[in-house]
Scaffold this motif. Structure first.
Motif, short mmCIF file in Angstrom:
data_model
loop_
_atom_site.label_atom_id
_atom_site.label_comp_id
_atom_site.label_asym_id
_atom_site.label_seq_id
_atom_site.Cartn_x
_atom_site.Cartn_y
_atom_site.Cartn_z
N ASN A 171 0.75 -1.10 0.04
CA ASN A 171 0.08 -0.06 0.19
C ASN A 171 0.99 1.04 0.03
OD1 ASN A 171 -1.94 1.77 0.36
ND2 ASN A 171 -2.31 1.45 2.43
N ILE A 172 1.21 1.62 -1.39
CA ILE A 172 2.13 2.58 -1.17
C ILE A 172 1.31 3.84 -2.21
CG2 ILE A 172 4.54 3.37 -1.82
CD1 ILE A 172 5.51 0.46 -1.84
N LEU A 173 1.97 4.33 -3.27
CA LEU A 173 1.46 5.06 -4.24
C LEU A 173 1.88 4.76 -5.42
CD1 LEU A 173 1.85 8.73 -2.93
CD2 LEU A 173 -0.26 7.58 -3.18
N ALA A 174 1.00 5.15 -6.59
CA ALA A 174 1.11 4.39 -7.78
C ALA A 174 2.56 4.60 -8.53
CB ALA A 174 0.15 5.30 -8.77
N THR A 175 3.13 5.72 -8.42
CA THR A 175 4.35 5.82 -8.92
C THR A 175 5.49 4.90 -8.44
OG1 THR A 175 4.00 8.24 -9.69
CG2 THR A 175 6.60 7.65 -9.41
N PRO A 176 5.78 4.81 -7.23
CA PRO A 176 6.75 3.80 -6.59
C PRO A 176 6.29 2.48 -7.08
CG PRO A 176 5.59 4.95 -4.95
CD PRO A 176 5.30 5.62 -6.03
N LEU A 177 4.99 2.15 -6.89
CA LEU A 177 4.41 0.63 -7.51
C LEU A 177 4.71 0.38 -8.76
CD1 LEU A 177 1.02 0.79 -5.88
CD2 LEU A 177 2.84 -0.70 -5.12
N LYS A 178 4.93 1.39 -9.62
CA LYS A 178 5.19 0.98 -10.92
C LYS A 178 6.92 0.75 -11.06
CE LYS A 178 3.37 4.69 -12.77
NZ LYS A 178 3.00 5.74 -13.83
N VAL A 179 7.78 1.44 -10.37
CA VAL A 179 8.94 1.35 -10.27
C VAL A 179 9.35 -0.07 -9.81
CG1 VAL A 179 11.20 2.05 -9.27
CG2 VAL A 179 9.52 3.74 -10.23
N LEU A 196 -5.05 5.53 -7.69
CA LEU A 196 -6.34 6.33 -7.86
C LEU A 196 -7.13 5.64 -9.11
CD1 LEU A 196 -4.87 9.87 -7.76
CD2 LEU A 196 -6.52 8.89 -6.38
N GLU A 197 -8.15 5.51 -9.24
CA GLU A 197 -9.14 4.97 -10.39
C GLU A 197 -8.60 5.41 -11.63
OE1 GLU A 197 -13.07 6.09 -9.86
OE2 GLU A 197 -13.61 4.52 -8.30
N ARG A 198 -8.10 6.36 -11.96
CA ARG A 198 -7.72 6.87 -13.21
C ARG A 198 -6.22 6.41 -13.65
NH1 ARG A 198 -3.75 10.77 -12.25
NH2 ARG A 198 -4.19 12.43 -10.43
N GLN A 199 -5.64 5.60 -12.69
CA GLN A 199 -4.21 5.10 -12.64
C GLN A 199 -4.19 3.53 -12.99
OE1 GLN A 199 -2.82 6.37 -8.78
NE2 GLN A 199 -1.55 8.31 -9.91
N ALA A 200 -5.54 3.14 -12.78
CA ALA A 200 -5.55 1.61 -13.02
C ALA A 200 -4.82 1.00 -14.41
CB ALA A 200 -7.03 1.13 -13.19
N ASN A 201 -4.82 1.60 -15.51
CA ASN A 201 -4.24 1.24 -16.67
C ASN A 201 -2.90 1.65 -16.71
OD1 ASN A 201 -6.66 0.18 -18.13
ND2 ASN A 201 -7.10 2.39 -19.00
N GLU A 202 -2.30 2.37 -16.11
CA GLU A 202 -0.92 2.38 -15.91
C GLU A 202 -0.40 1.33 -15.07
OE1 GLU A 202 0.54 6.27 -14.26
OE2 GLU A 202 -1.53 7.22 -15.10
N LEU A 203 -0.90 0.89 -14.18
CA LEU A 203 -0.66 -0.35 -13.26
C LEU A 203 -0.41 -1.75 -14.11
CD1 LEU A 203 0.61 -0.04 -10.40
CD2 LEU A 203 -0.60 2.23 -11.09
N LYS A 204 -1.87 -1.72 -14.81
CA LYS A 204 -1.96 -2.99 -15.40
C LYS A 204 -0.97 -2.98 -16.40
CE LYS A 204 -6.97 -3.66 -15.27
NZ LYS A 204 -8.17 -3.55 -16.04
#
Length: 298
Positions: free
Chosen positions: A231-239, A260-268
């Motif tokens: 449970n961090i944030l989207a940017t470090p999760l991608k890294v 955030l909801e709008r970041q779902a595709n980035e994470l996928k």
């Protein structure tokens, strides 16, 4: 203590904050001077990121001083400066004595995770319907259960079988997710964070909840785990995608939050080389994403 209140435009907030700090203000807060009116402005920023602006078009600044003489001297000196142009002194007033501990405690009530799973500060009695509780008081580390990302992770733990599993809580903060996993029967829990204060907080909170876990810096994470929580944030999760996926054993679960909801595709897209992430829960604009690691992804 005494409050010095000022009215200033947005472009003066930064310089006034620095000046008040130099004049020994104990604290400085900035508010929308038009709050609760039709002219109110909303300033939104992601958790952990700098605010989009230093203040509002009409900002009310409140500086706290230990003595009235300090507040008066600060007001006099500020009004003599060129940068005070366009600003106005609103007043100086004494701060009423309060039981600050009791006031702070009153802001933190028990938090419902599920109907029978609750996070309860030590000064509260557990709700009658609580069958499982985590005792947790507000502290320096993130994770008291009041944020949707924390609640969603705990709901996932409560609703999925982690009994006898090896679990990793990566970016543990207060240790709340690791403690939740222990409460639901995980056999071995490693809780790691880059912040030593978070590691200390996790150890103390685990002791308060009478659970056993191993807390430390990220190098404490070793081998593979049946469940990996982050449970961090989207940017470090991608890294961290290749690292976190490497910690998940074949057939194991990856649980990610701080998205955030709008970041779902980035994470996928970031995790696609290793696992197929899906949205498993959503609350207040935040989502929980999970995946199972297949044997082919090992």
């Amino acid at each position: 203590m005494f409050e010095l209140s000022l009215l200033c435009p947005e472009e003066r907030v930064d310089v006034l904050s620095d000046a008040l700090d130099a004049l020994d203000a104990l604290s400085v807060s900035v508010e929308d001077a038009d709050a609760q009116t039709p002219a109110e402005q909303a300033l939104f920023g992601e958790p952990g990121m700098p605010p989009p602006k230093d203040g509002w078009q009409r900002s009310r600044m409140v500086a706290l001083f230990a003595q009235e003489s300090g507040a008066k001297e600060a007001a006099t000196l500020l009004q003599a400066q060129d940068f005070f142009e366009g600003c106005r002194l609103l007043g100086i007033q004494a701060v009423a004595d309060q039981d600050w501990v009791r006031l702070t405690q009153s802001q933190f009530a028990p938090v419902e995770v599920t109907s029978d799973f609750w996070i309860v500060p030590t000064w509260h009695e557990p709700p009658a319907q609580a069958k499982q509780i985590i005792r947790l008081d507000p502290g320096l580390a993130f994770g008291t259960g009041t944020h949707p990302t924390t609640r969603m992770c705990l709901r996932w733990i409560a609703r999925n079988n982690v009994q006898d599993q090896r679990v990793l809580d990566y970016g543990c903060g207060s240790g709340i997710l690791a403690i939740g996993a222990a409460k639901y029967g995980a056999a071995r829990i490693d809780a790691v964070d880059i912040d030593e204060a978070a590691v200390t907080s996790t150890v103390l909170n685990a002791e308060a909840n009478h659970v056993t876990l191993v807390a430390g810096l990220p190098d404490k994470a070793q081998g593979v785990y049946q469940t990996v929580l982050a449970n961090i944030l989207a940017t470090p999760l991608k890294v961290l995608a290749p690292l976190l996926c490497a910690y998940v054993q074949s057939g194991g679960s990856l649980v990610l939050a701080g998205i955030l909801e709008r970041q779902a595709n980035e994470l996928k897209a970031a995790y696609a080389p290793w696992v197929q992430l899906e949205v498993a829960d959503a609350e207040d604009g935040w989502i929980l994403m999970t995946a199972k690691k297949s044997a082919a992804a090992v």
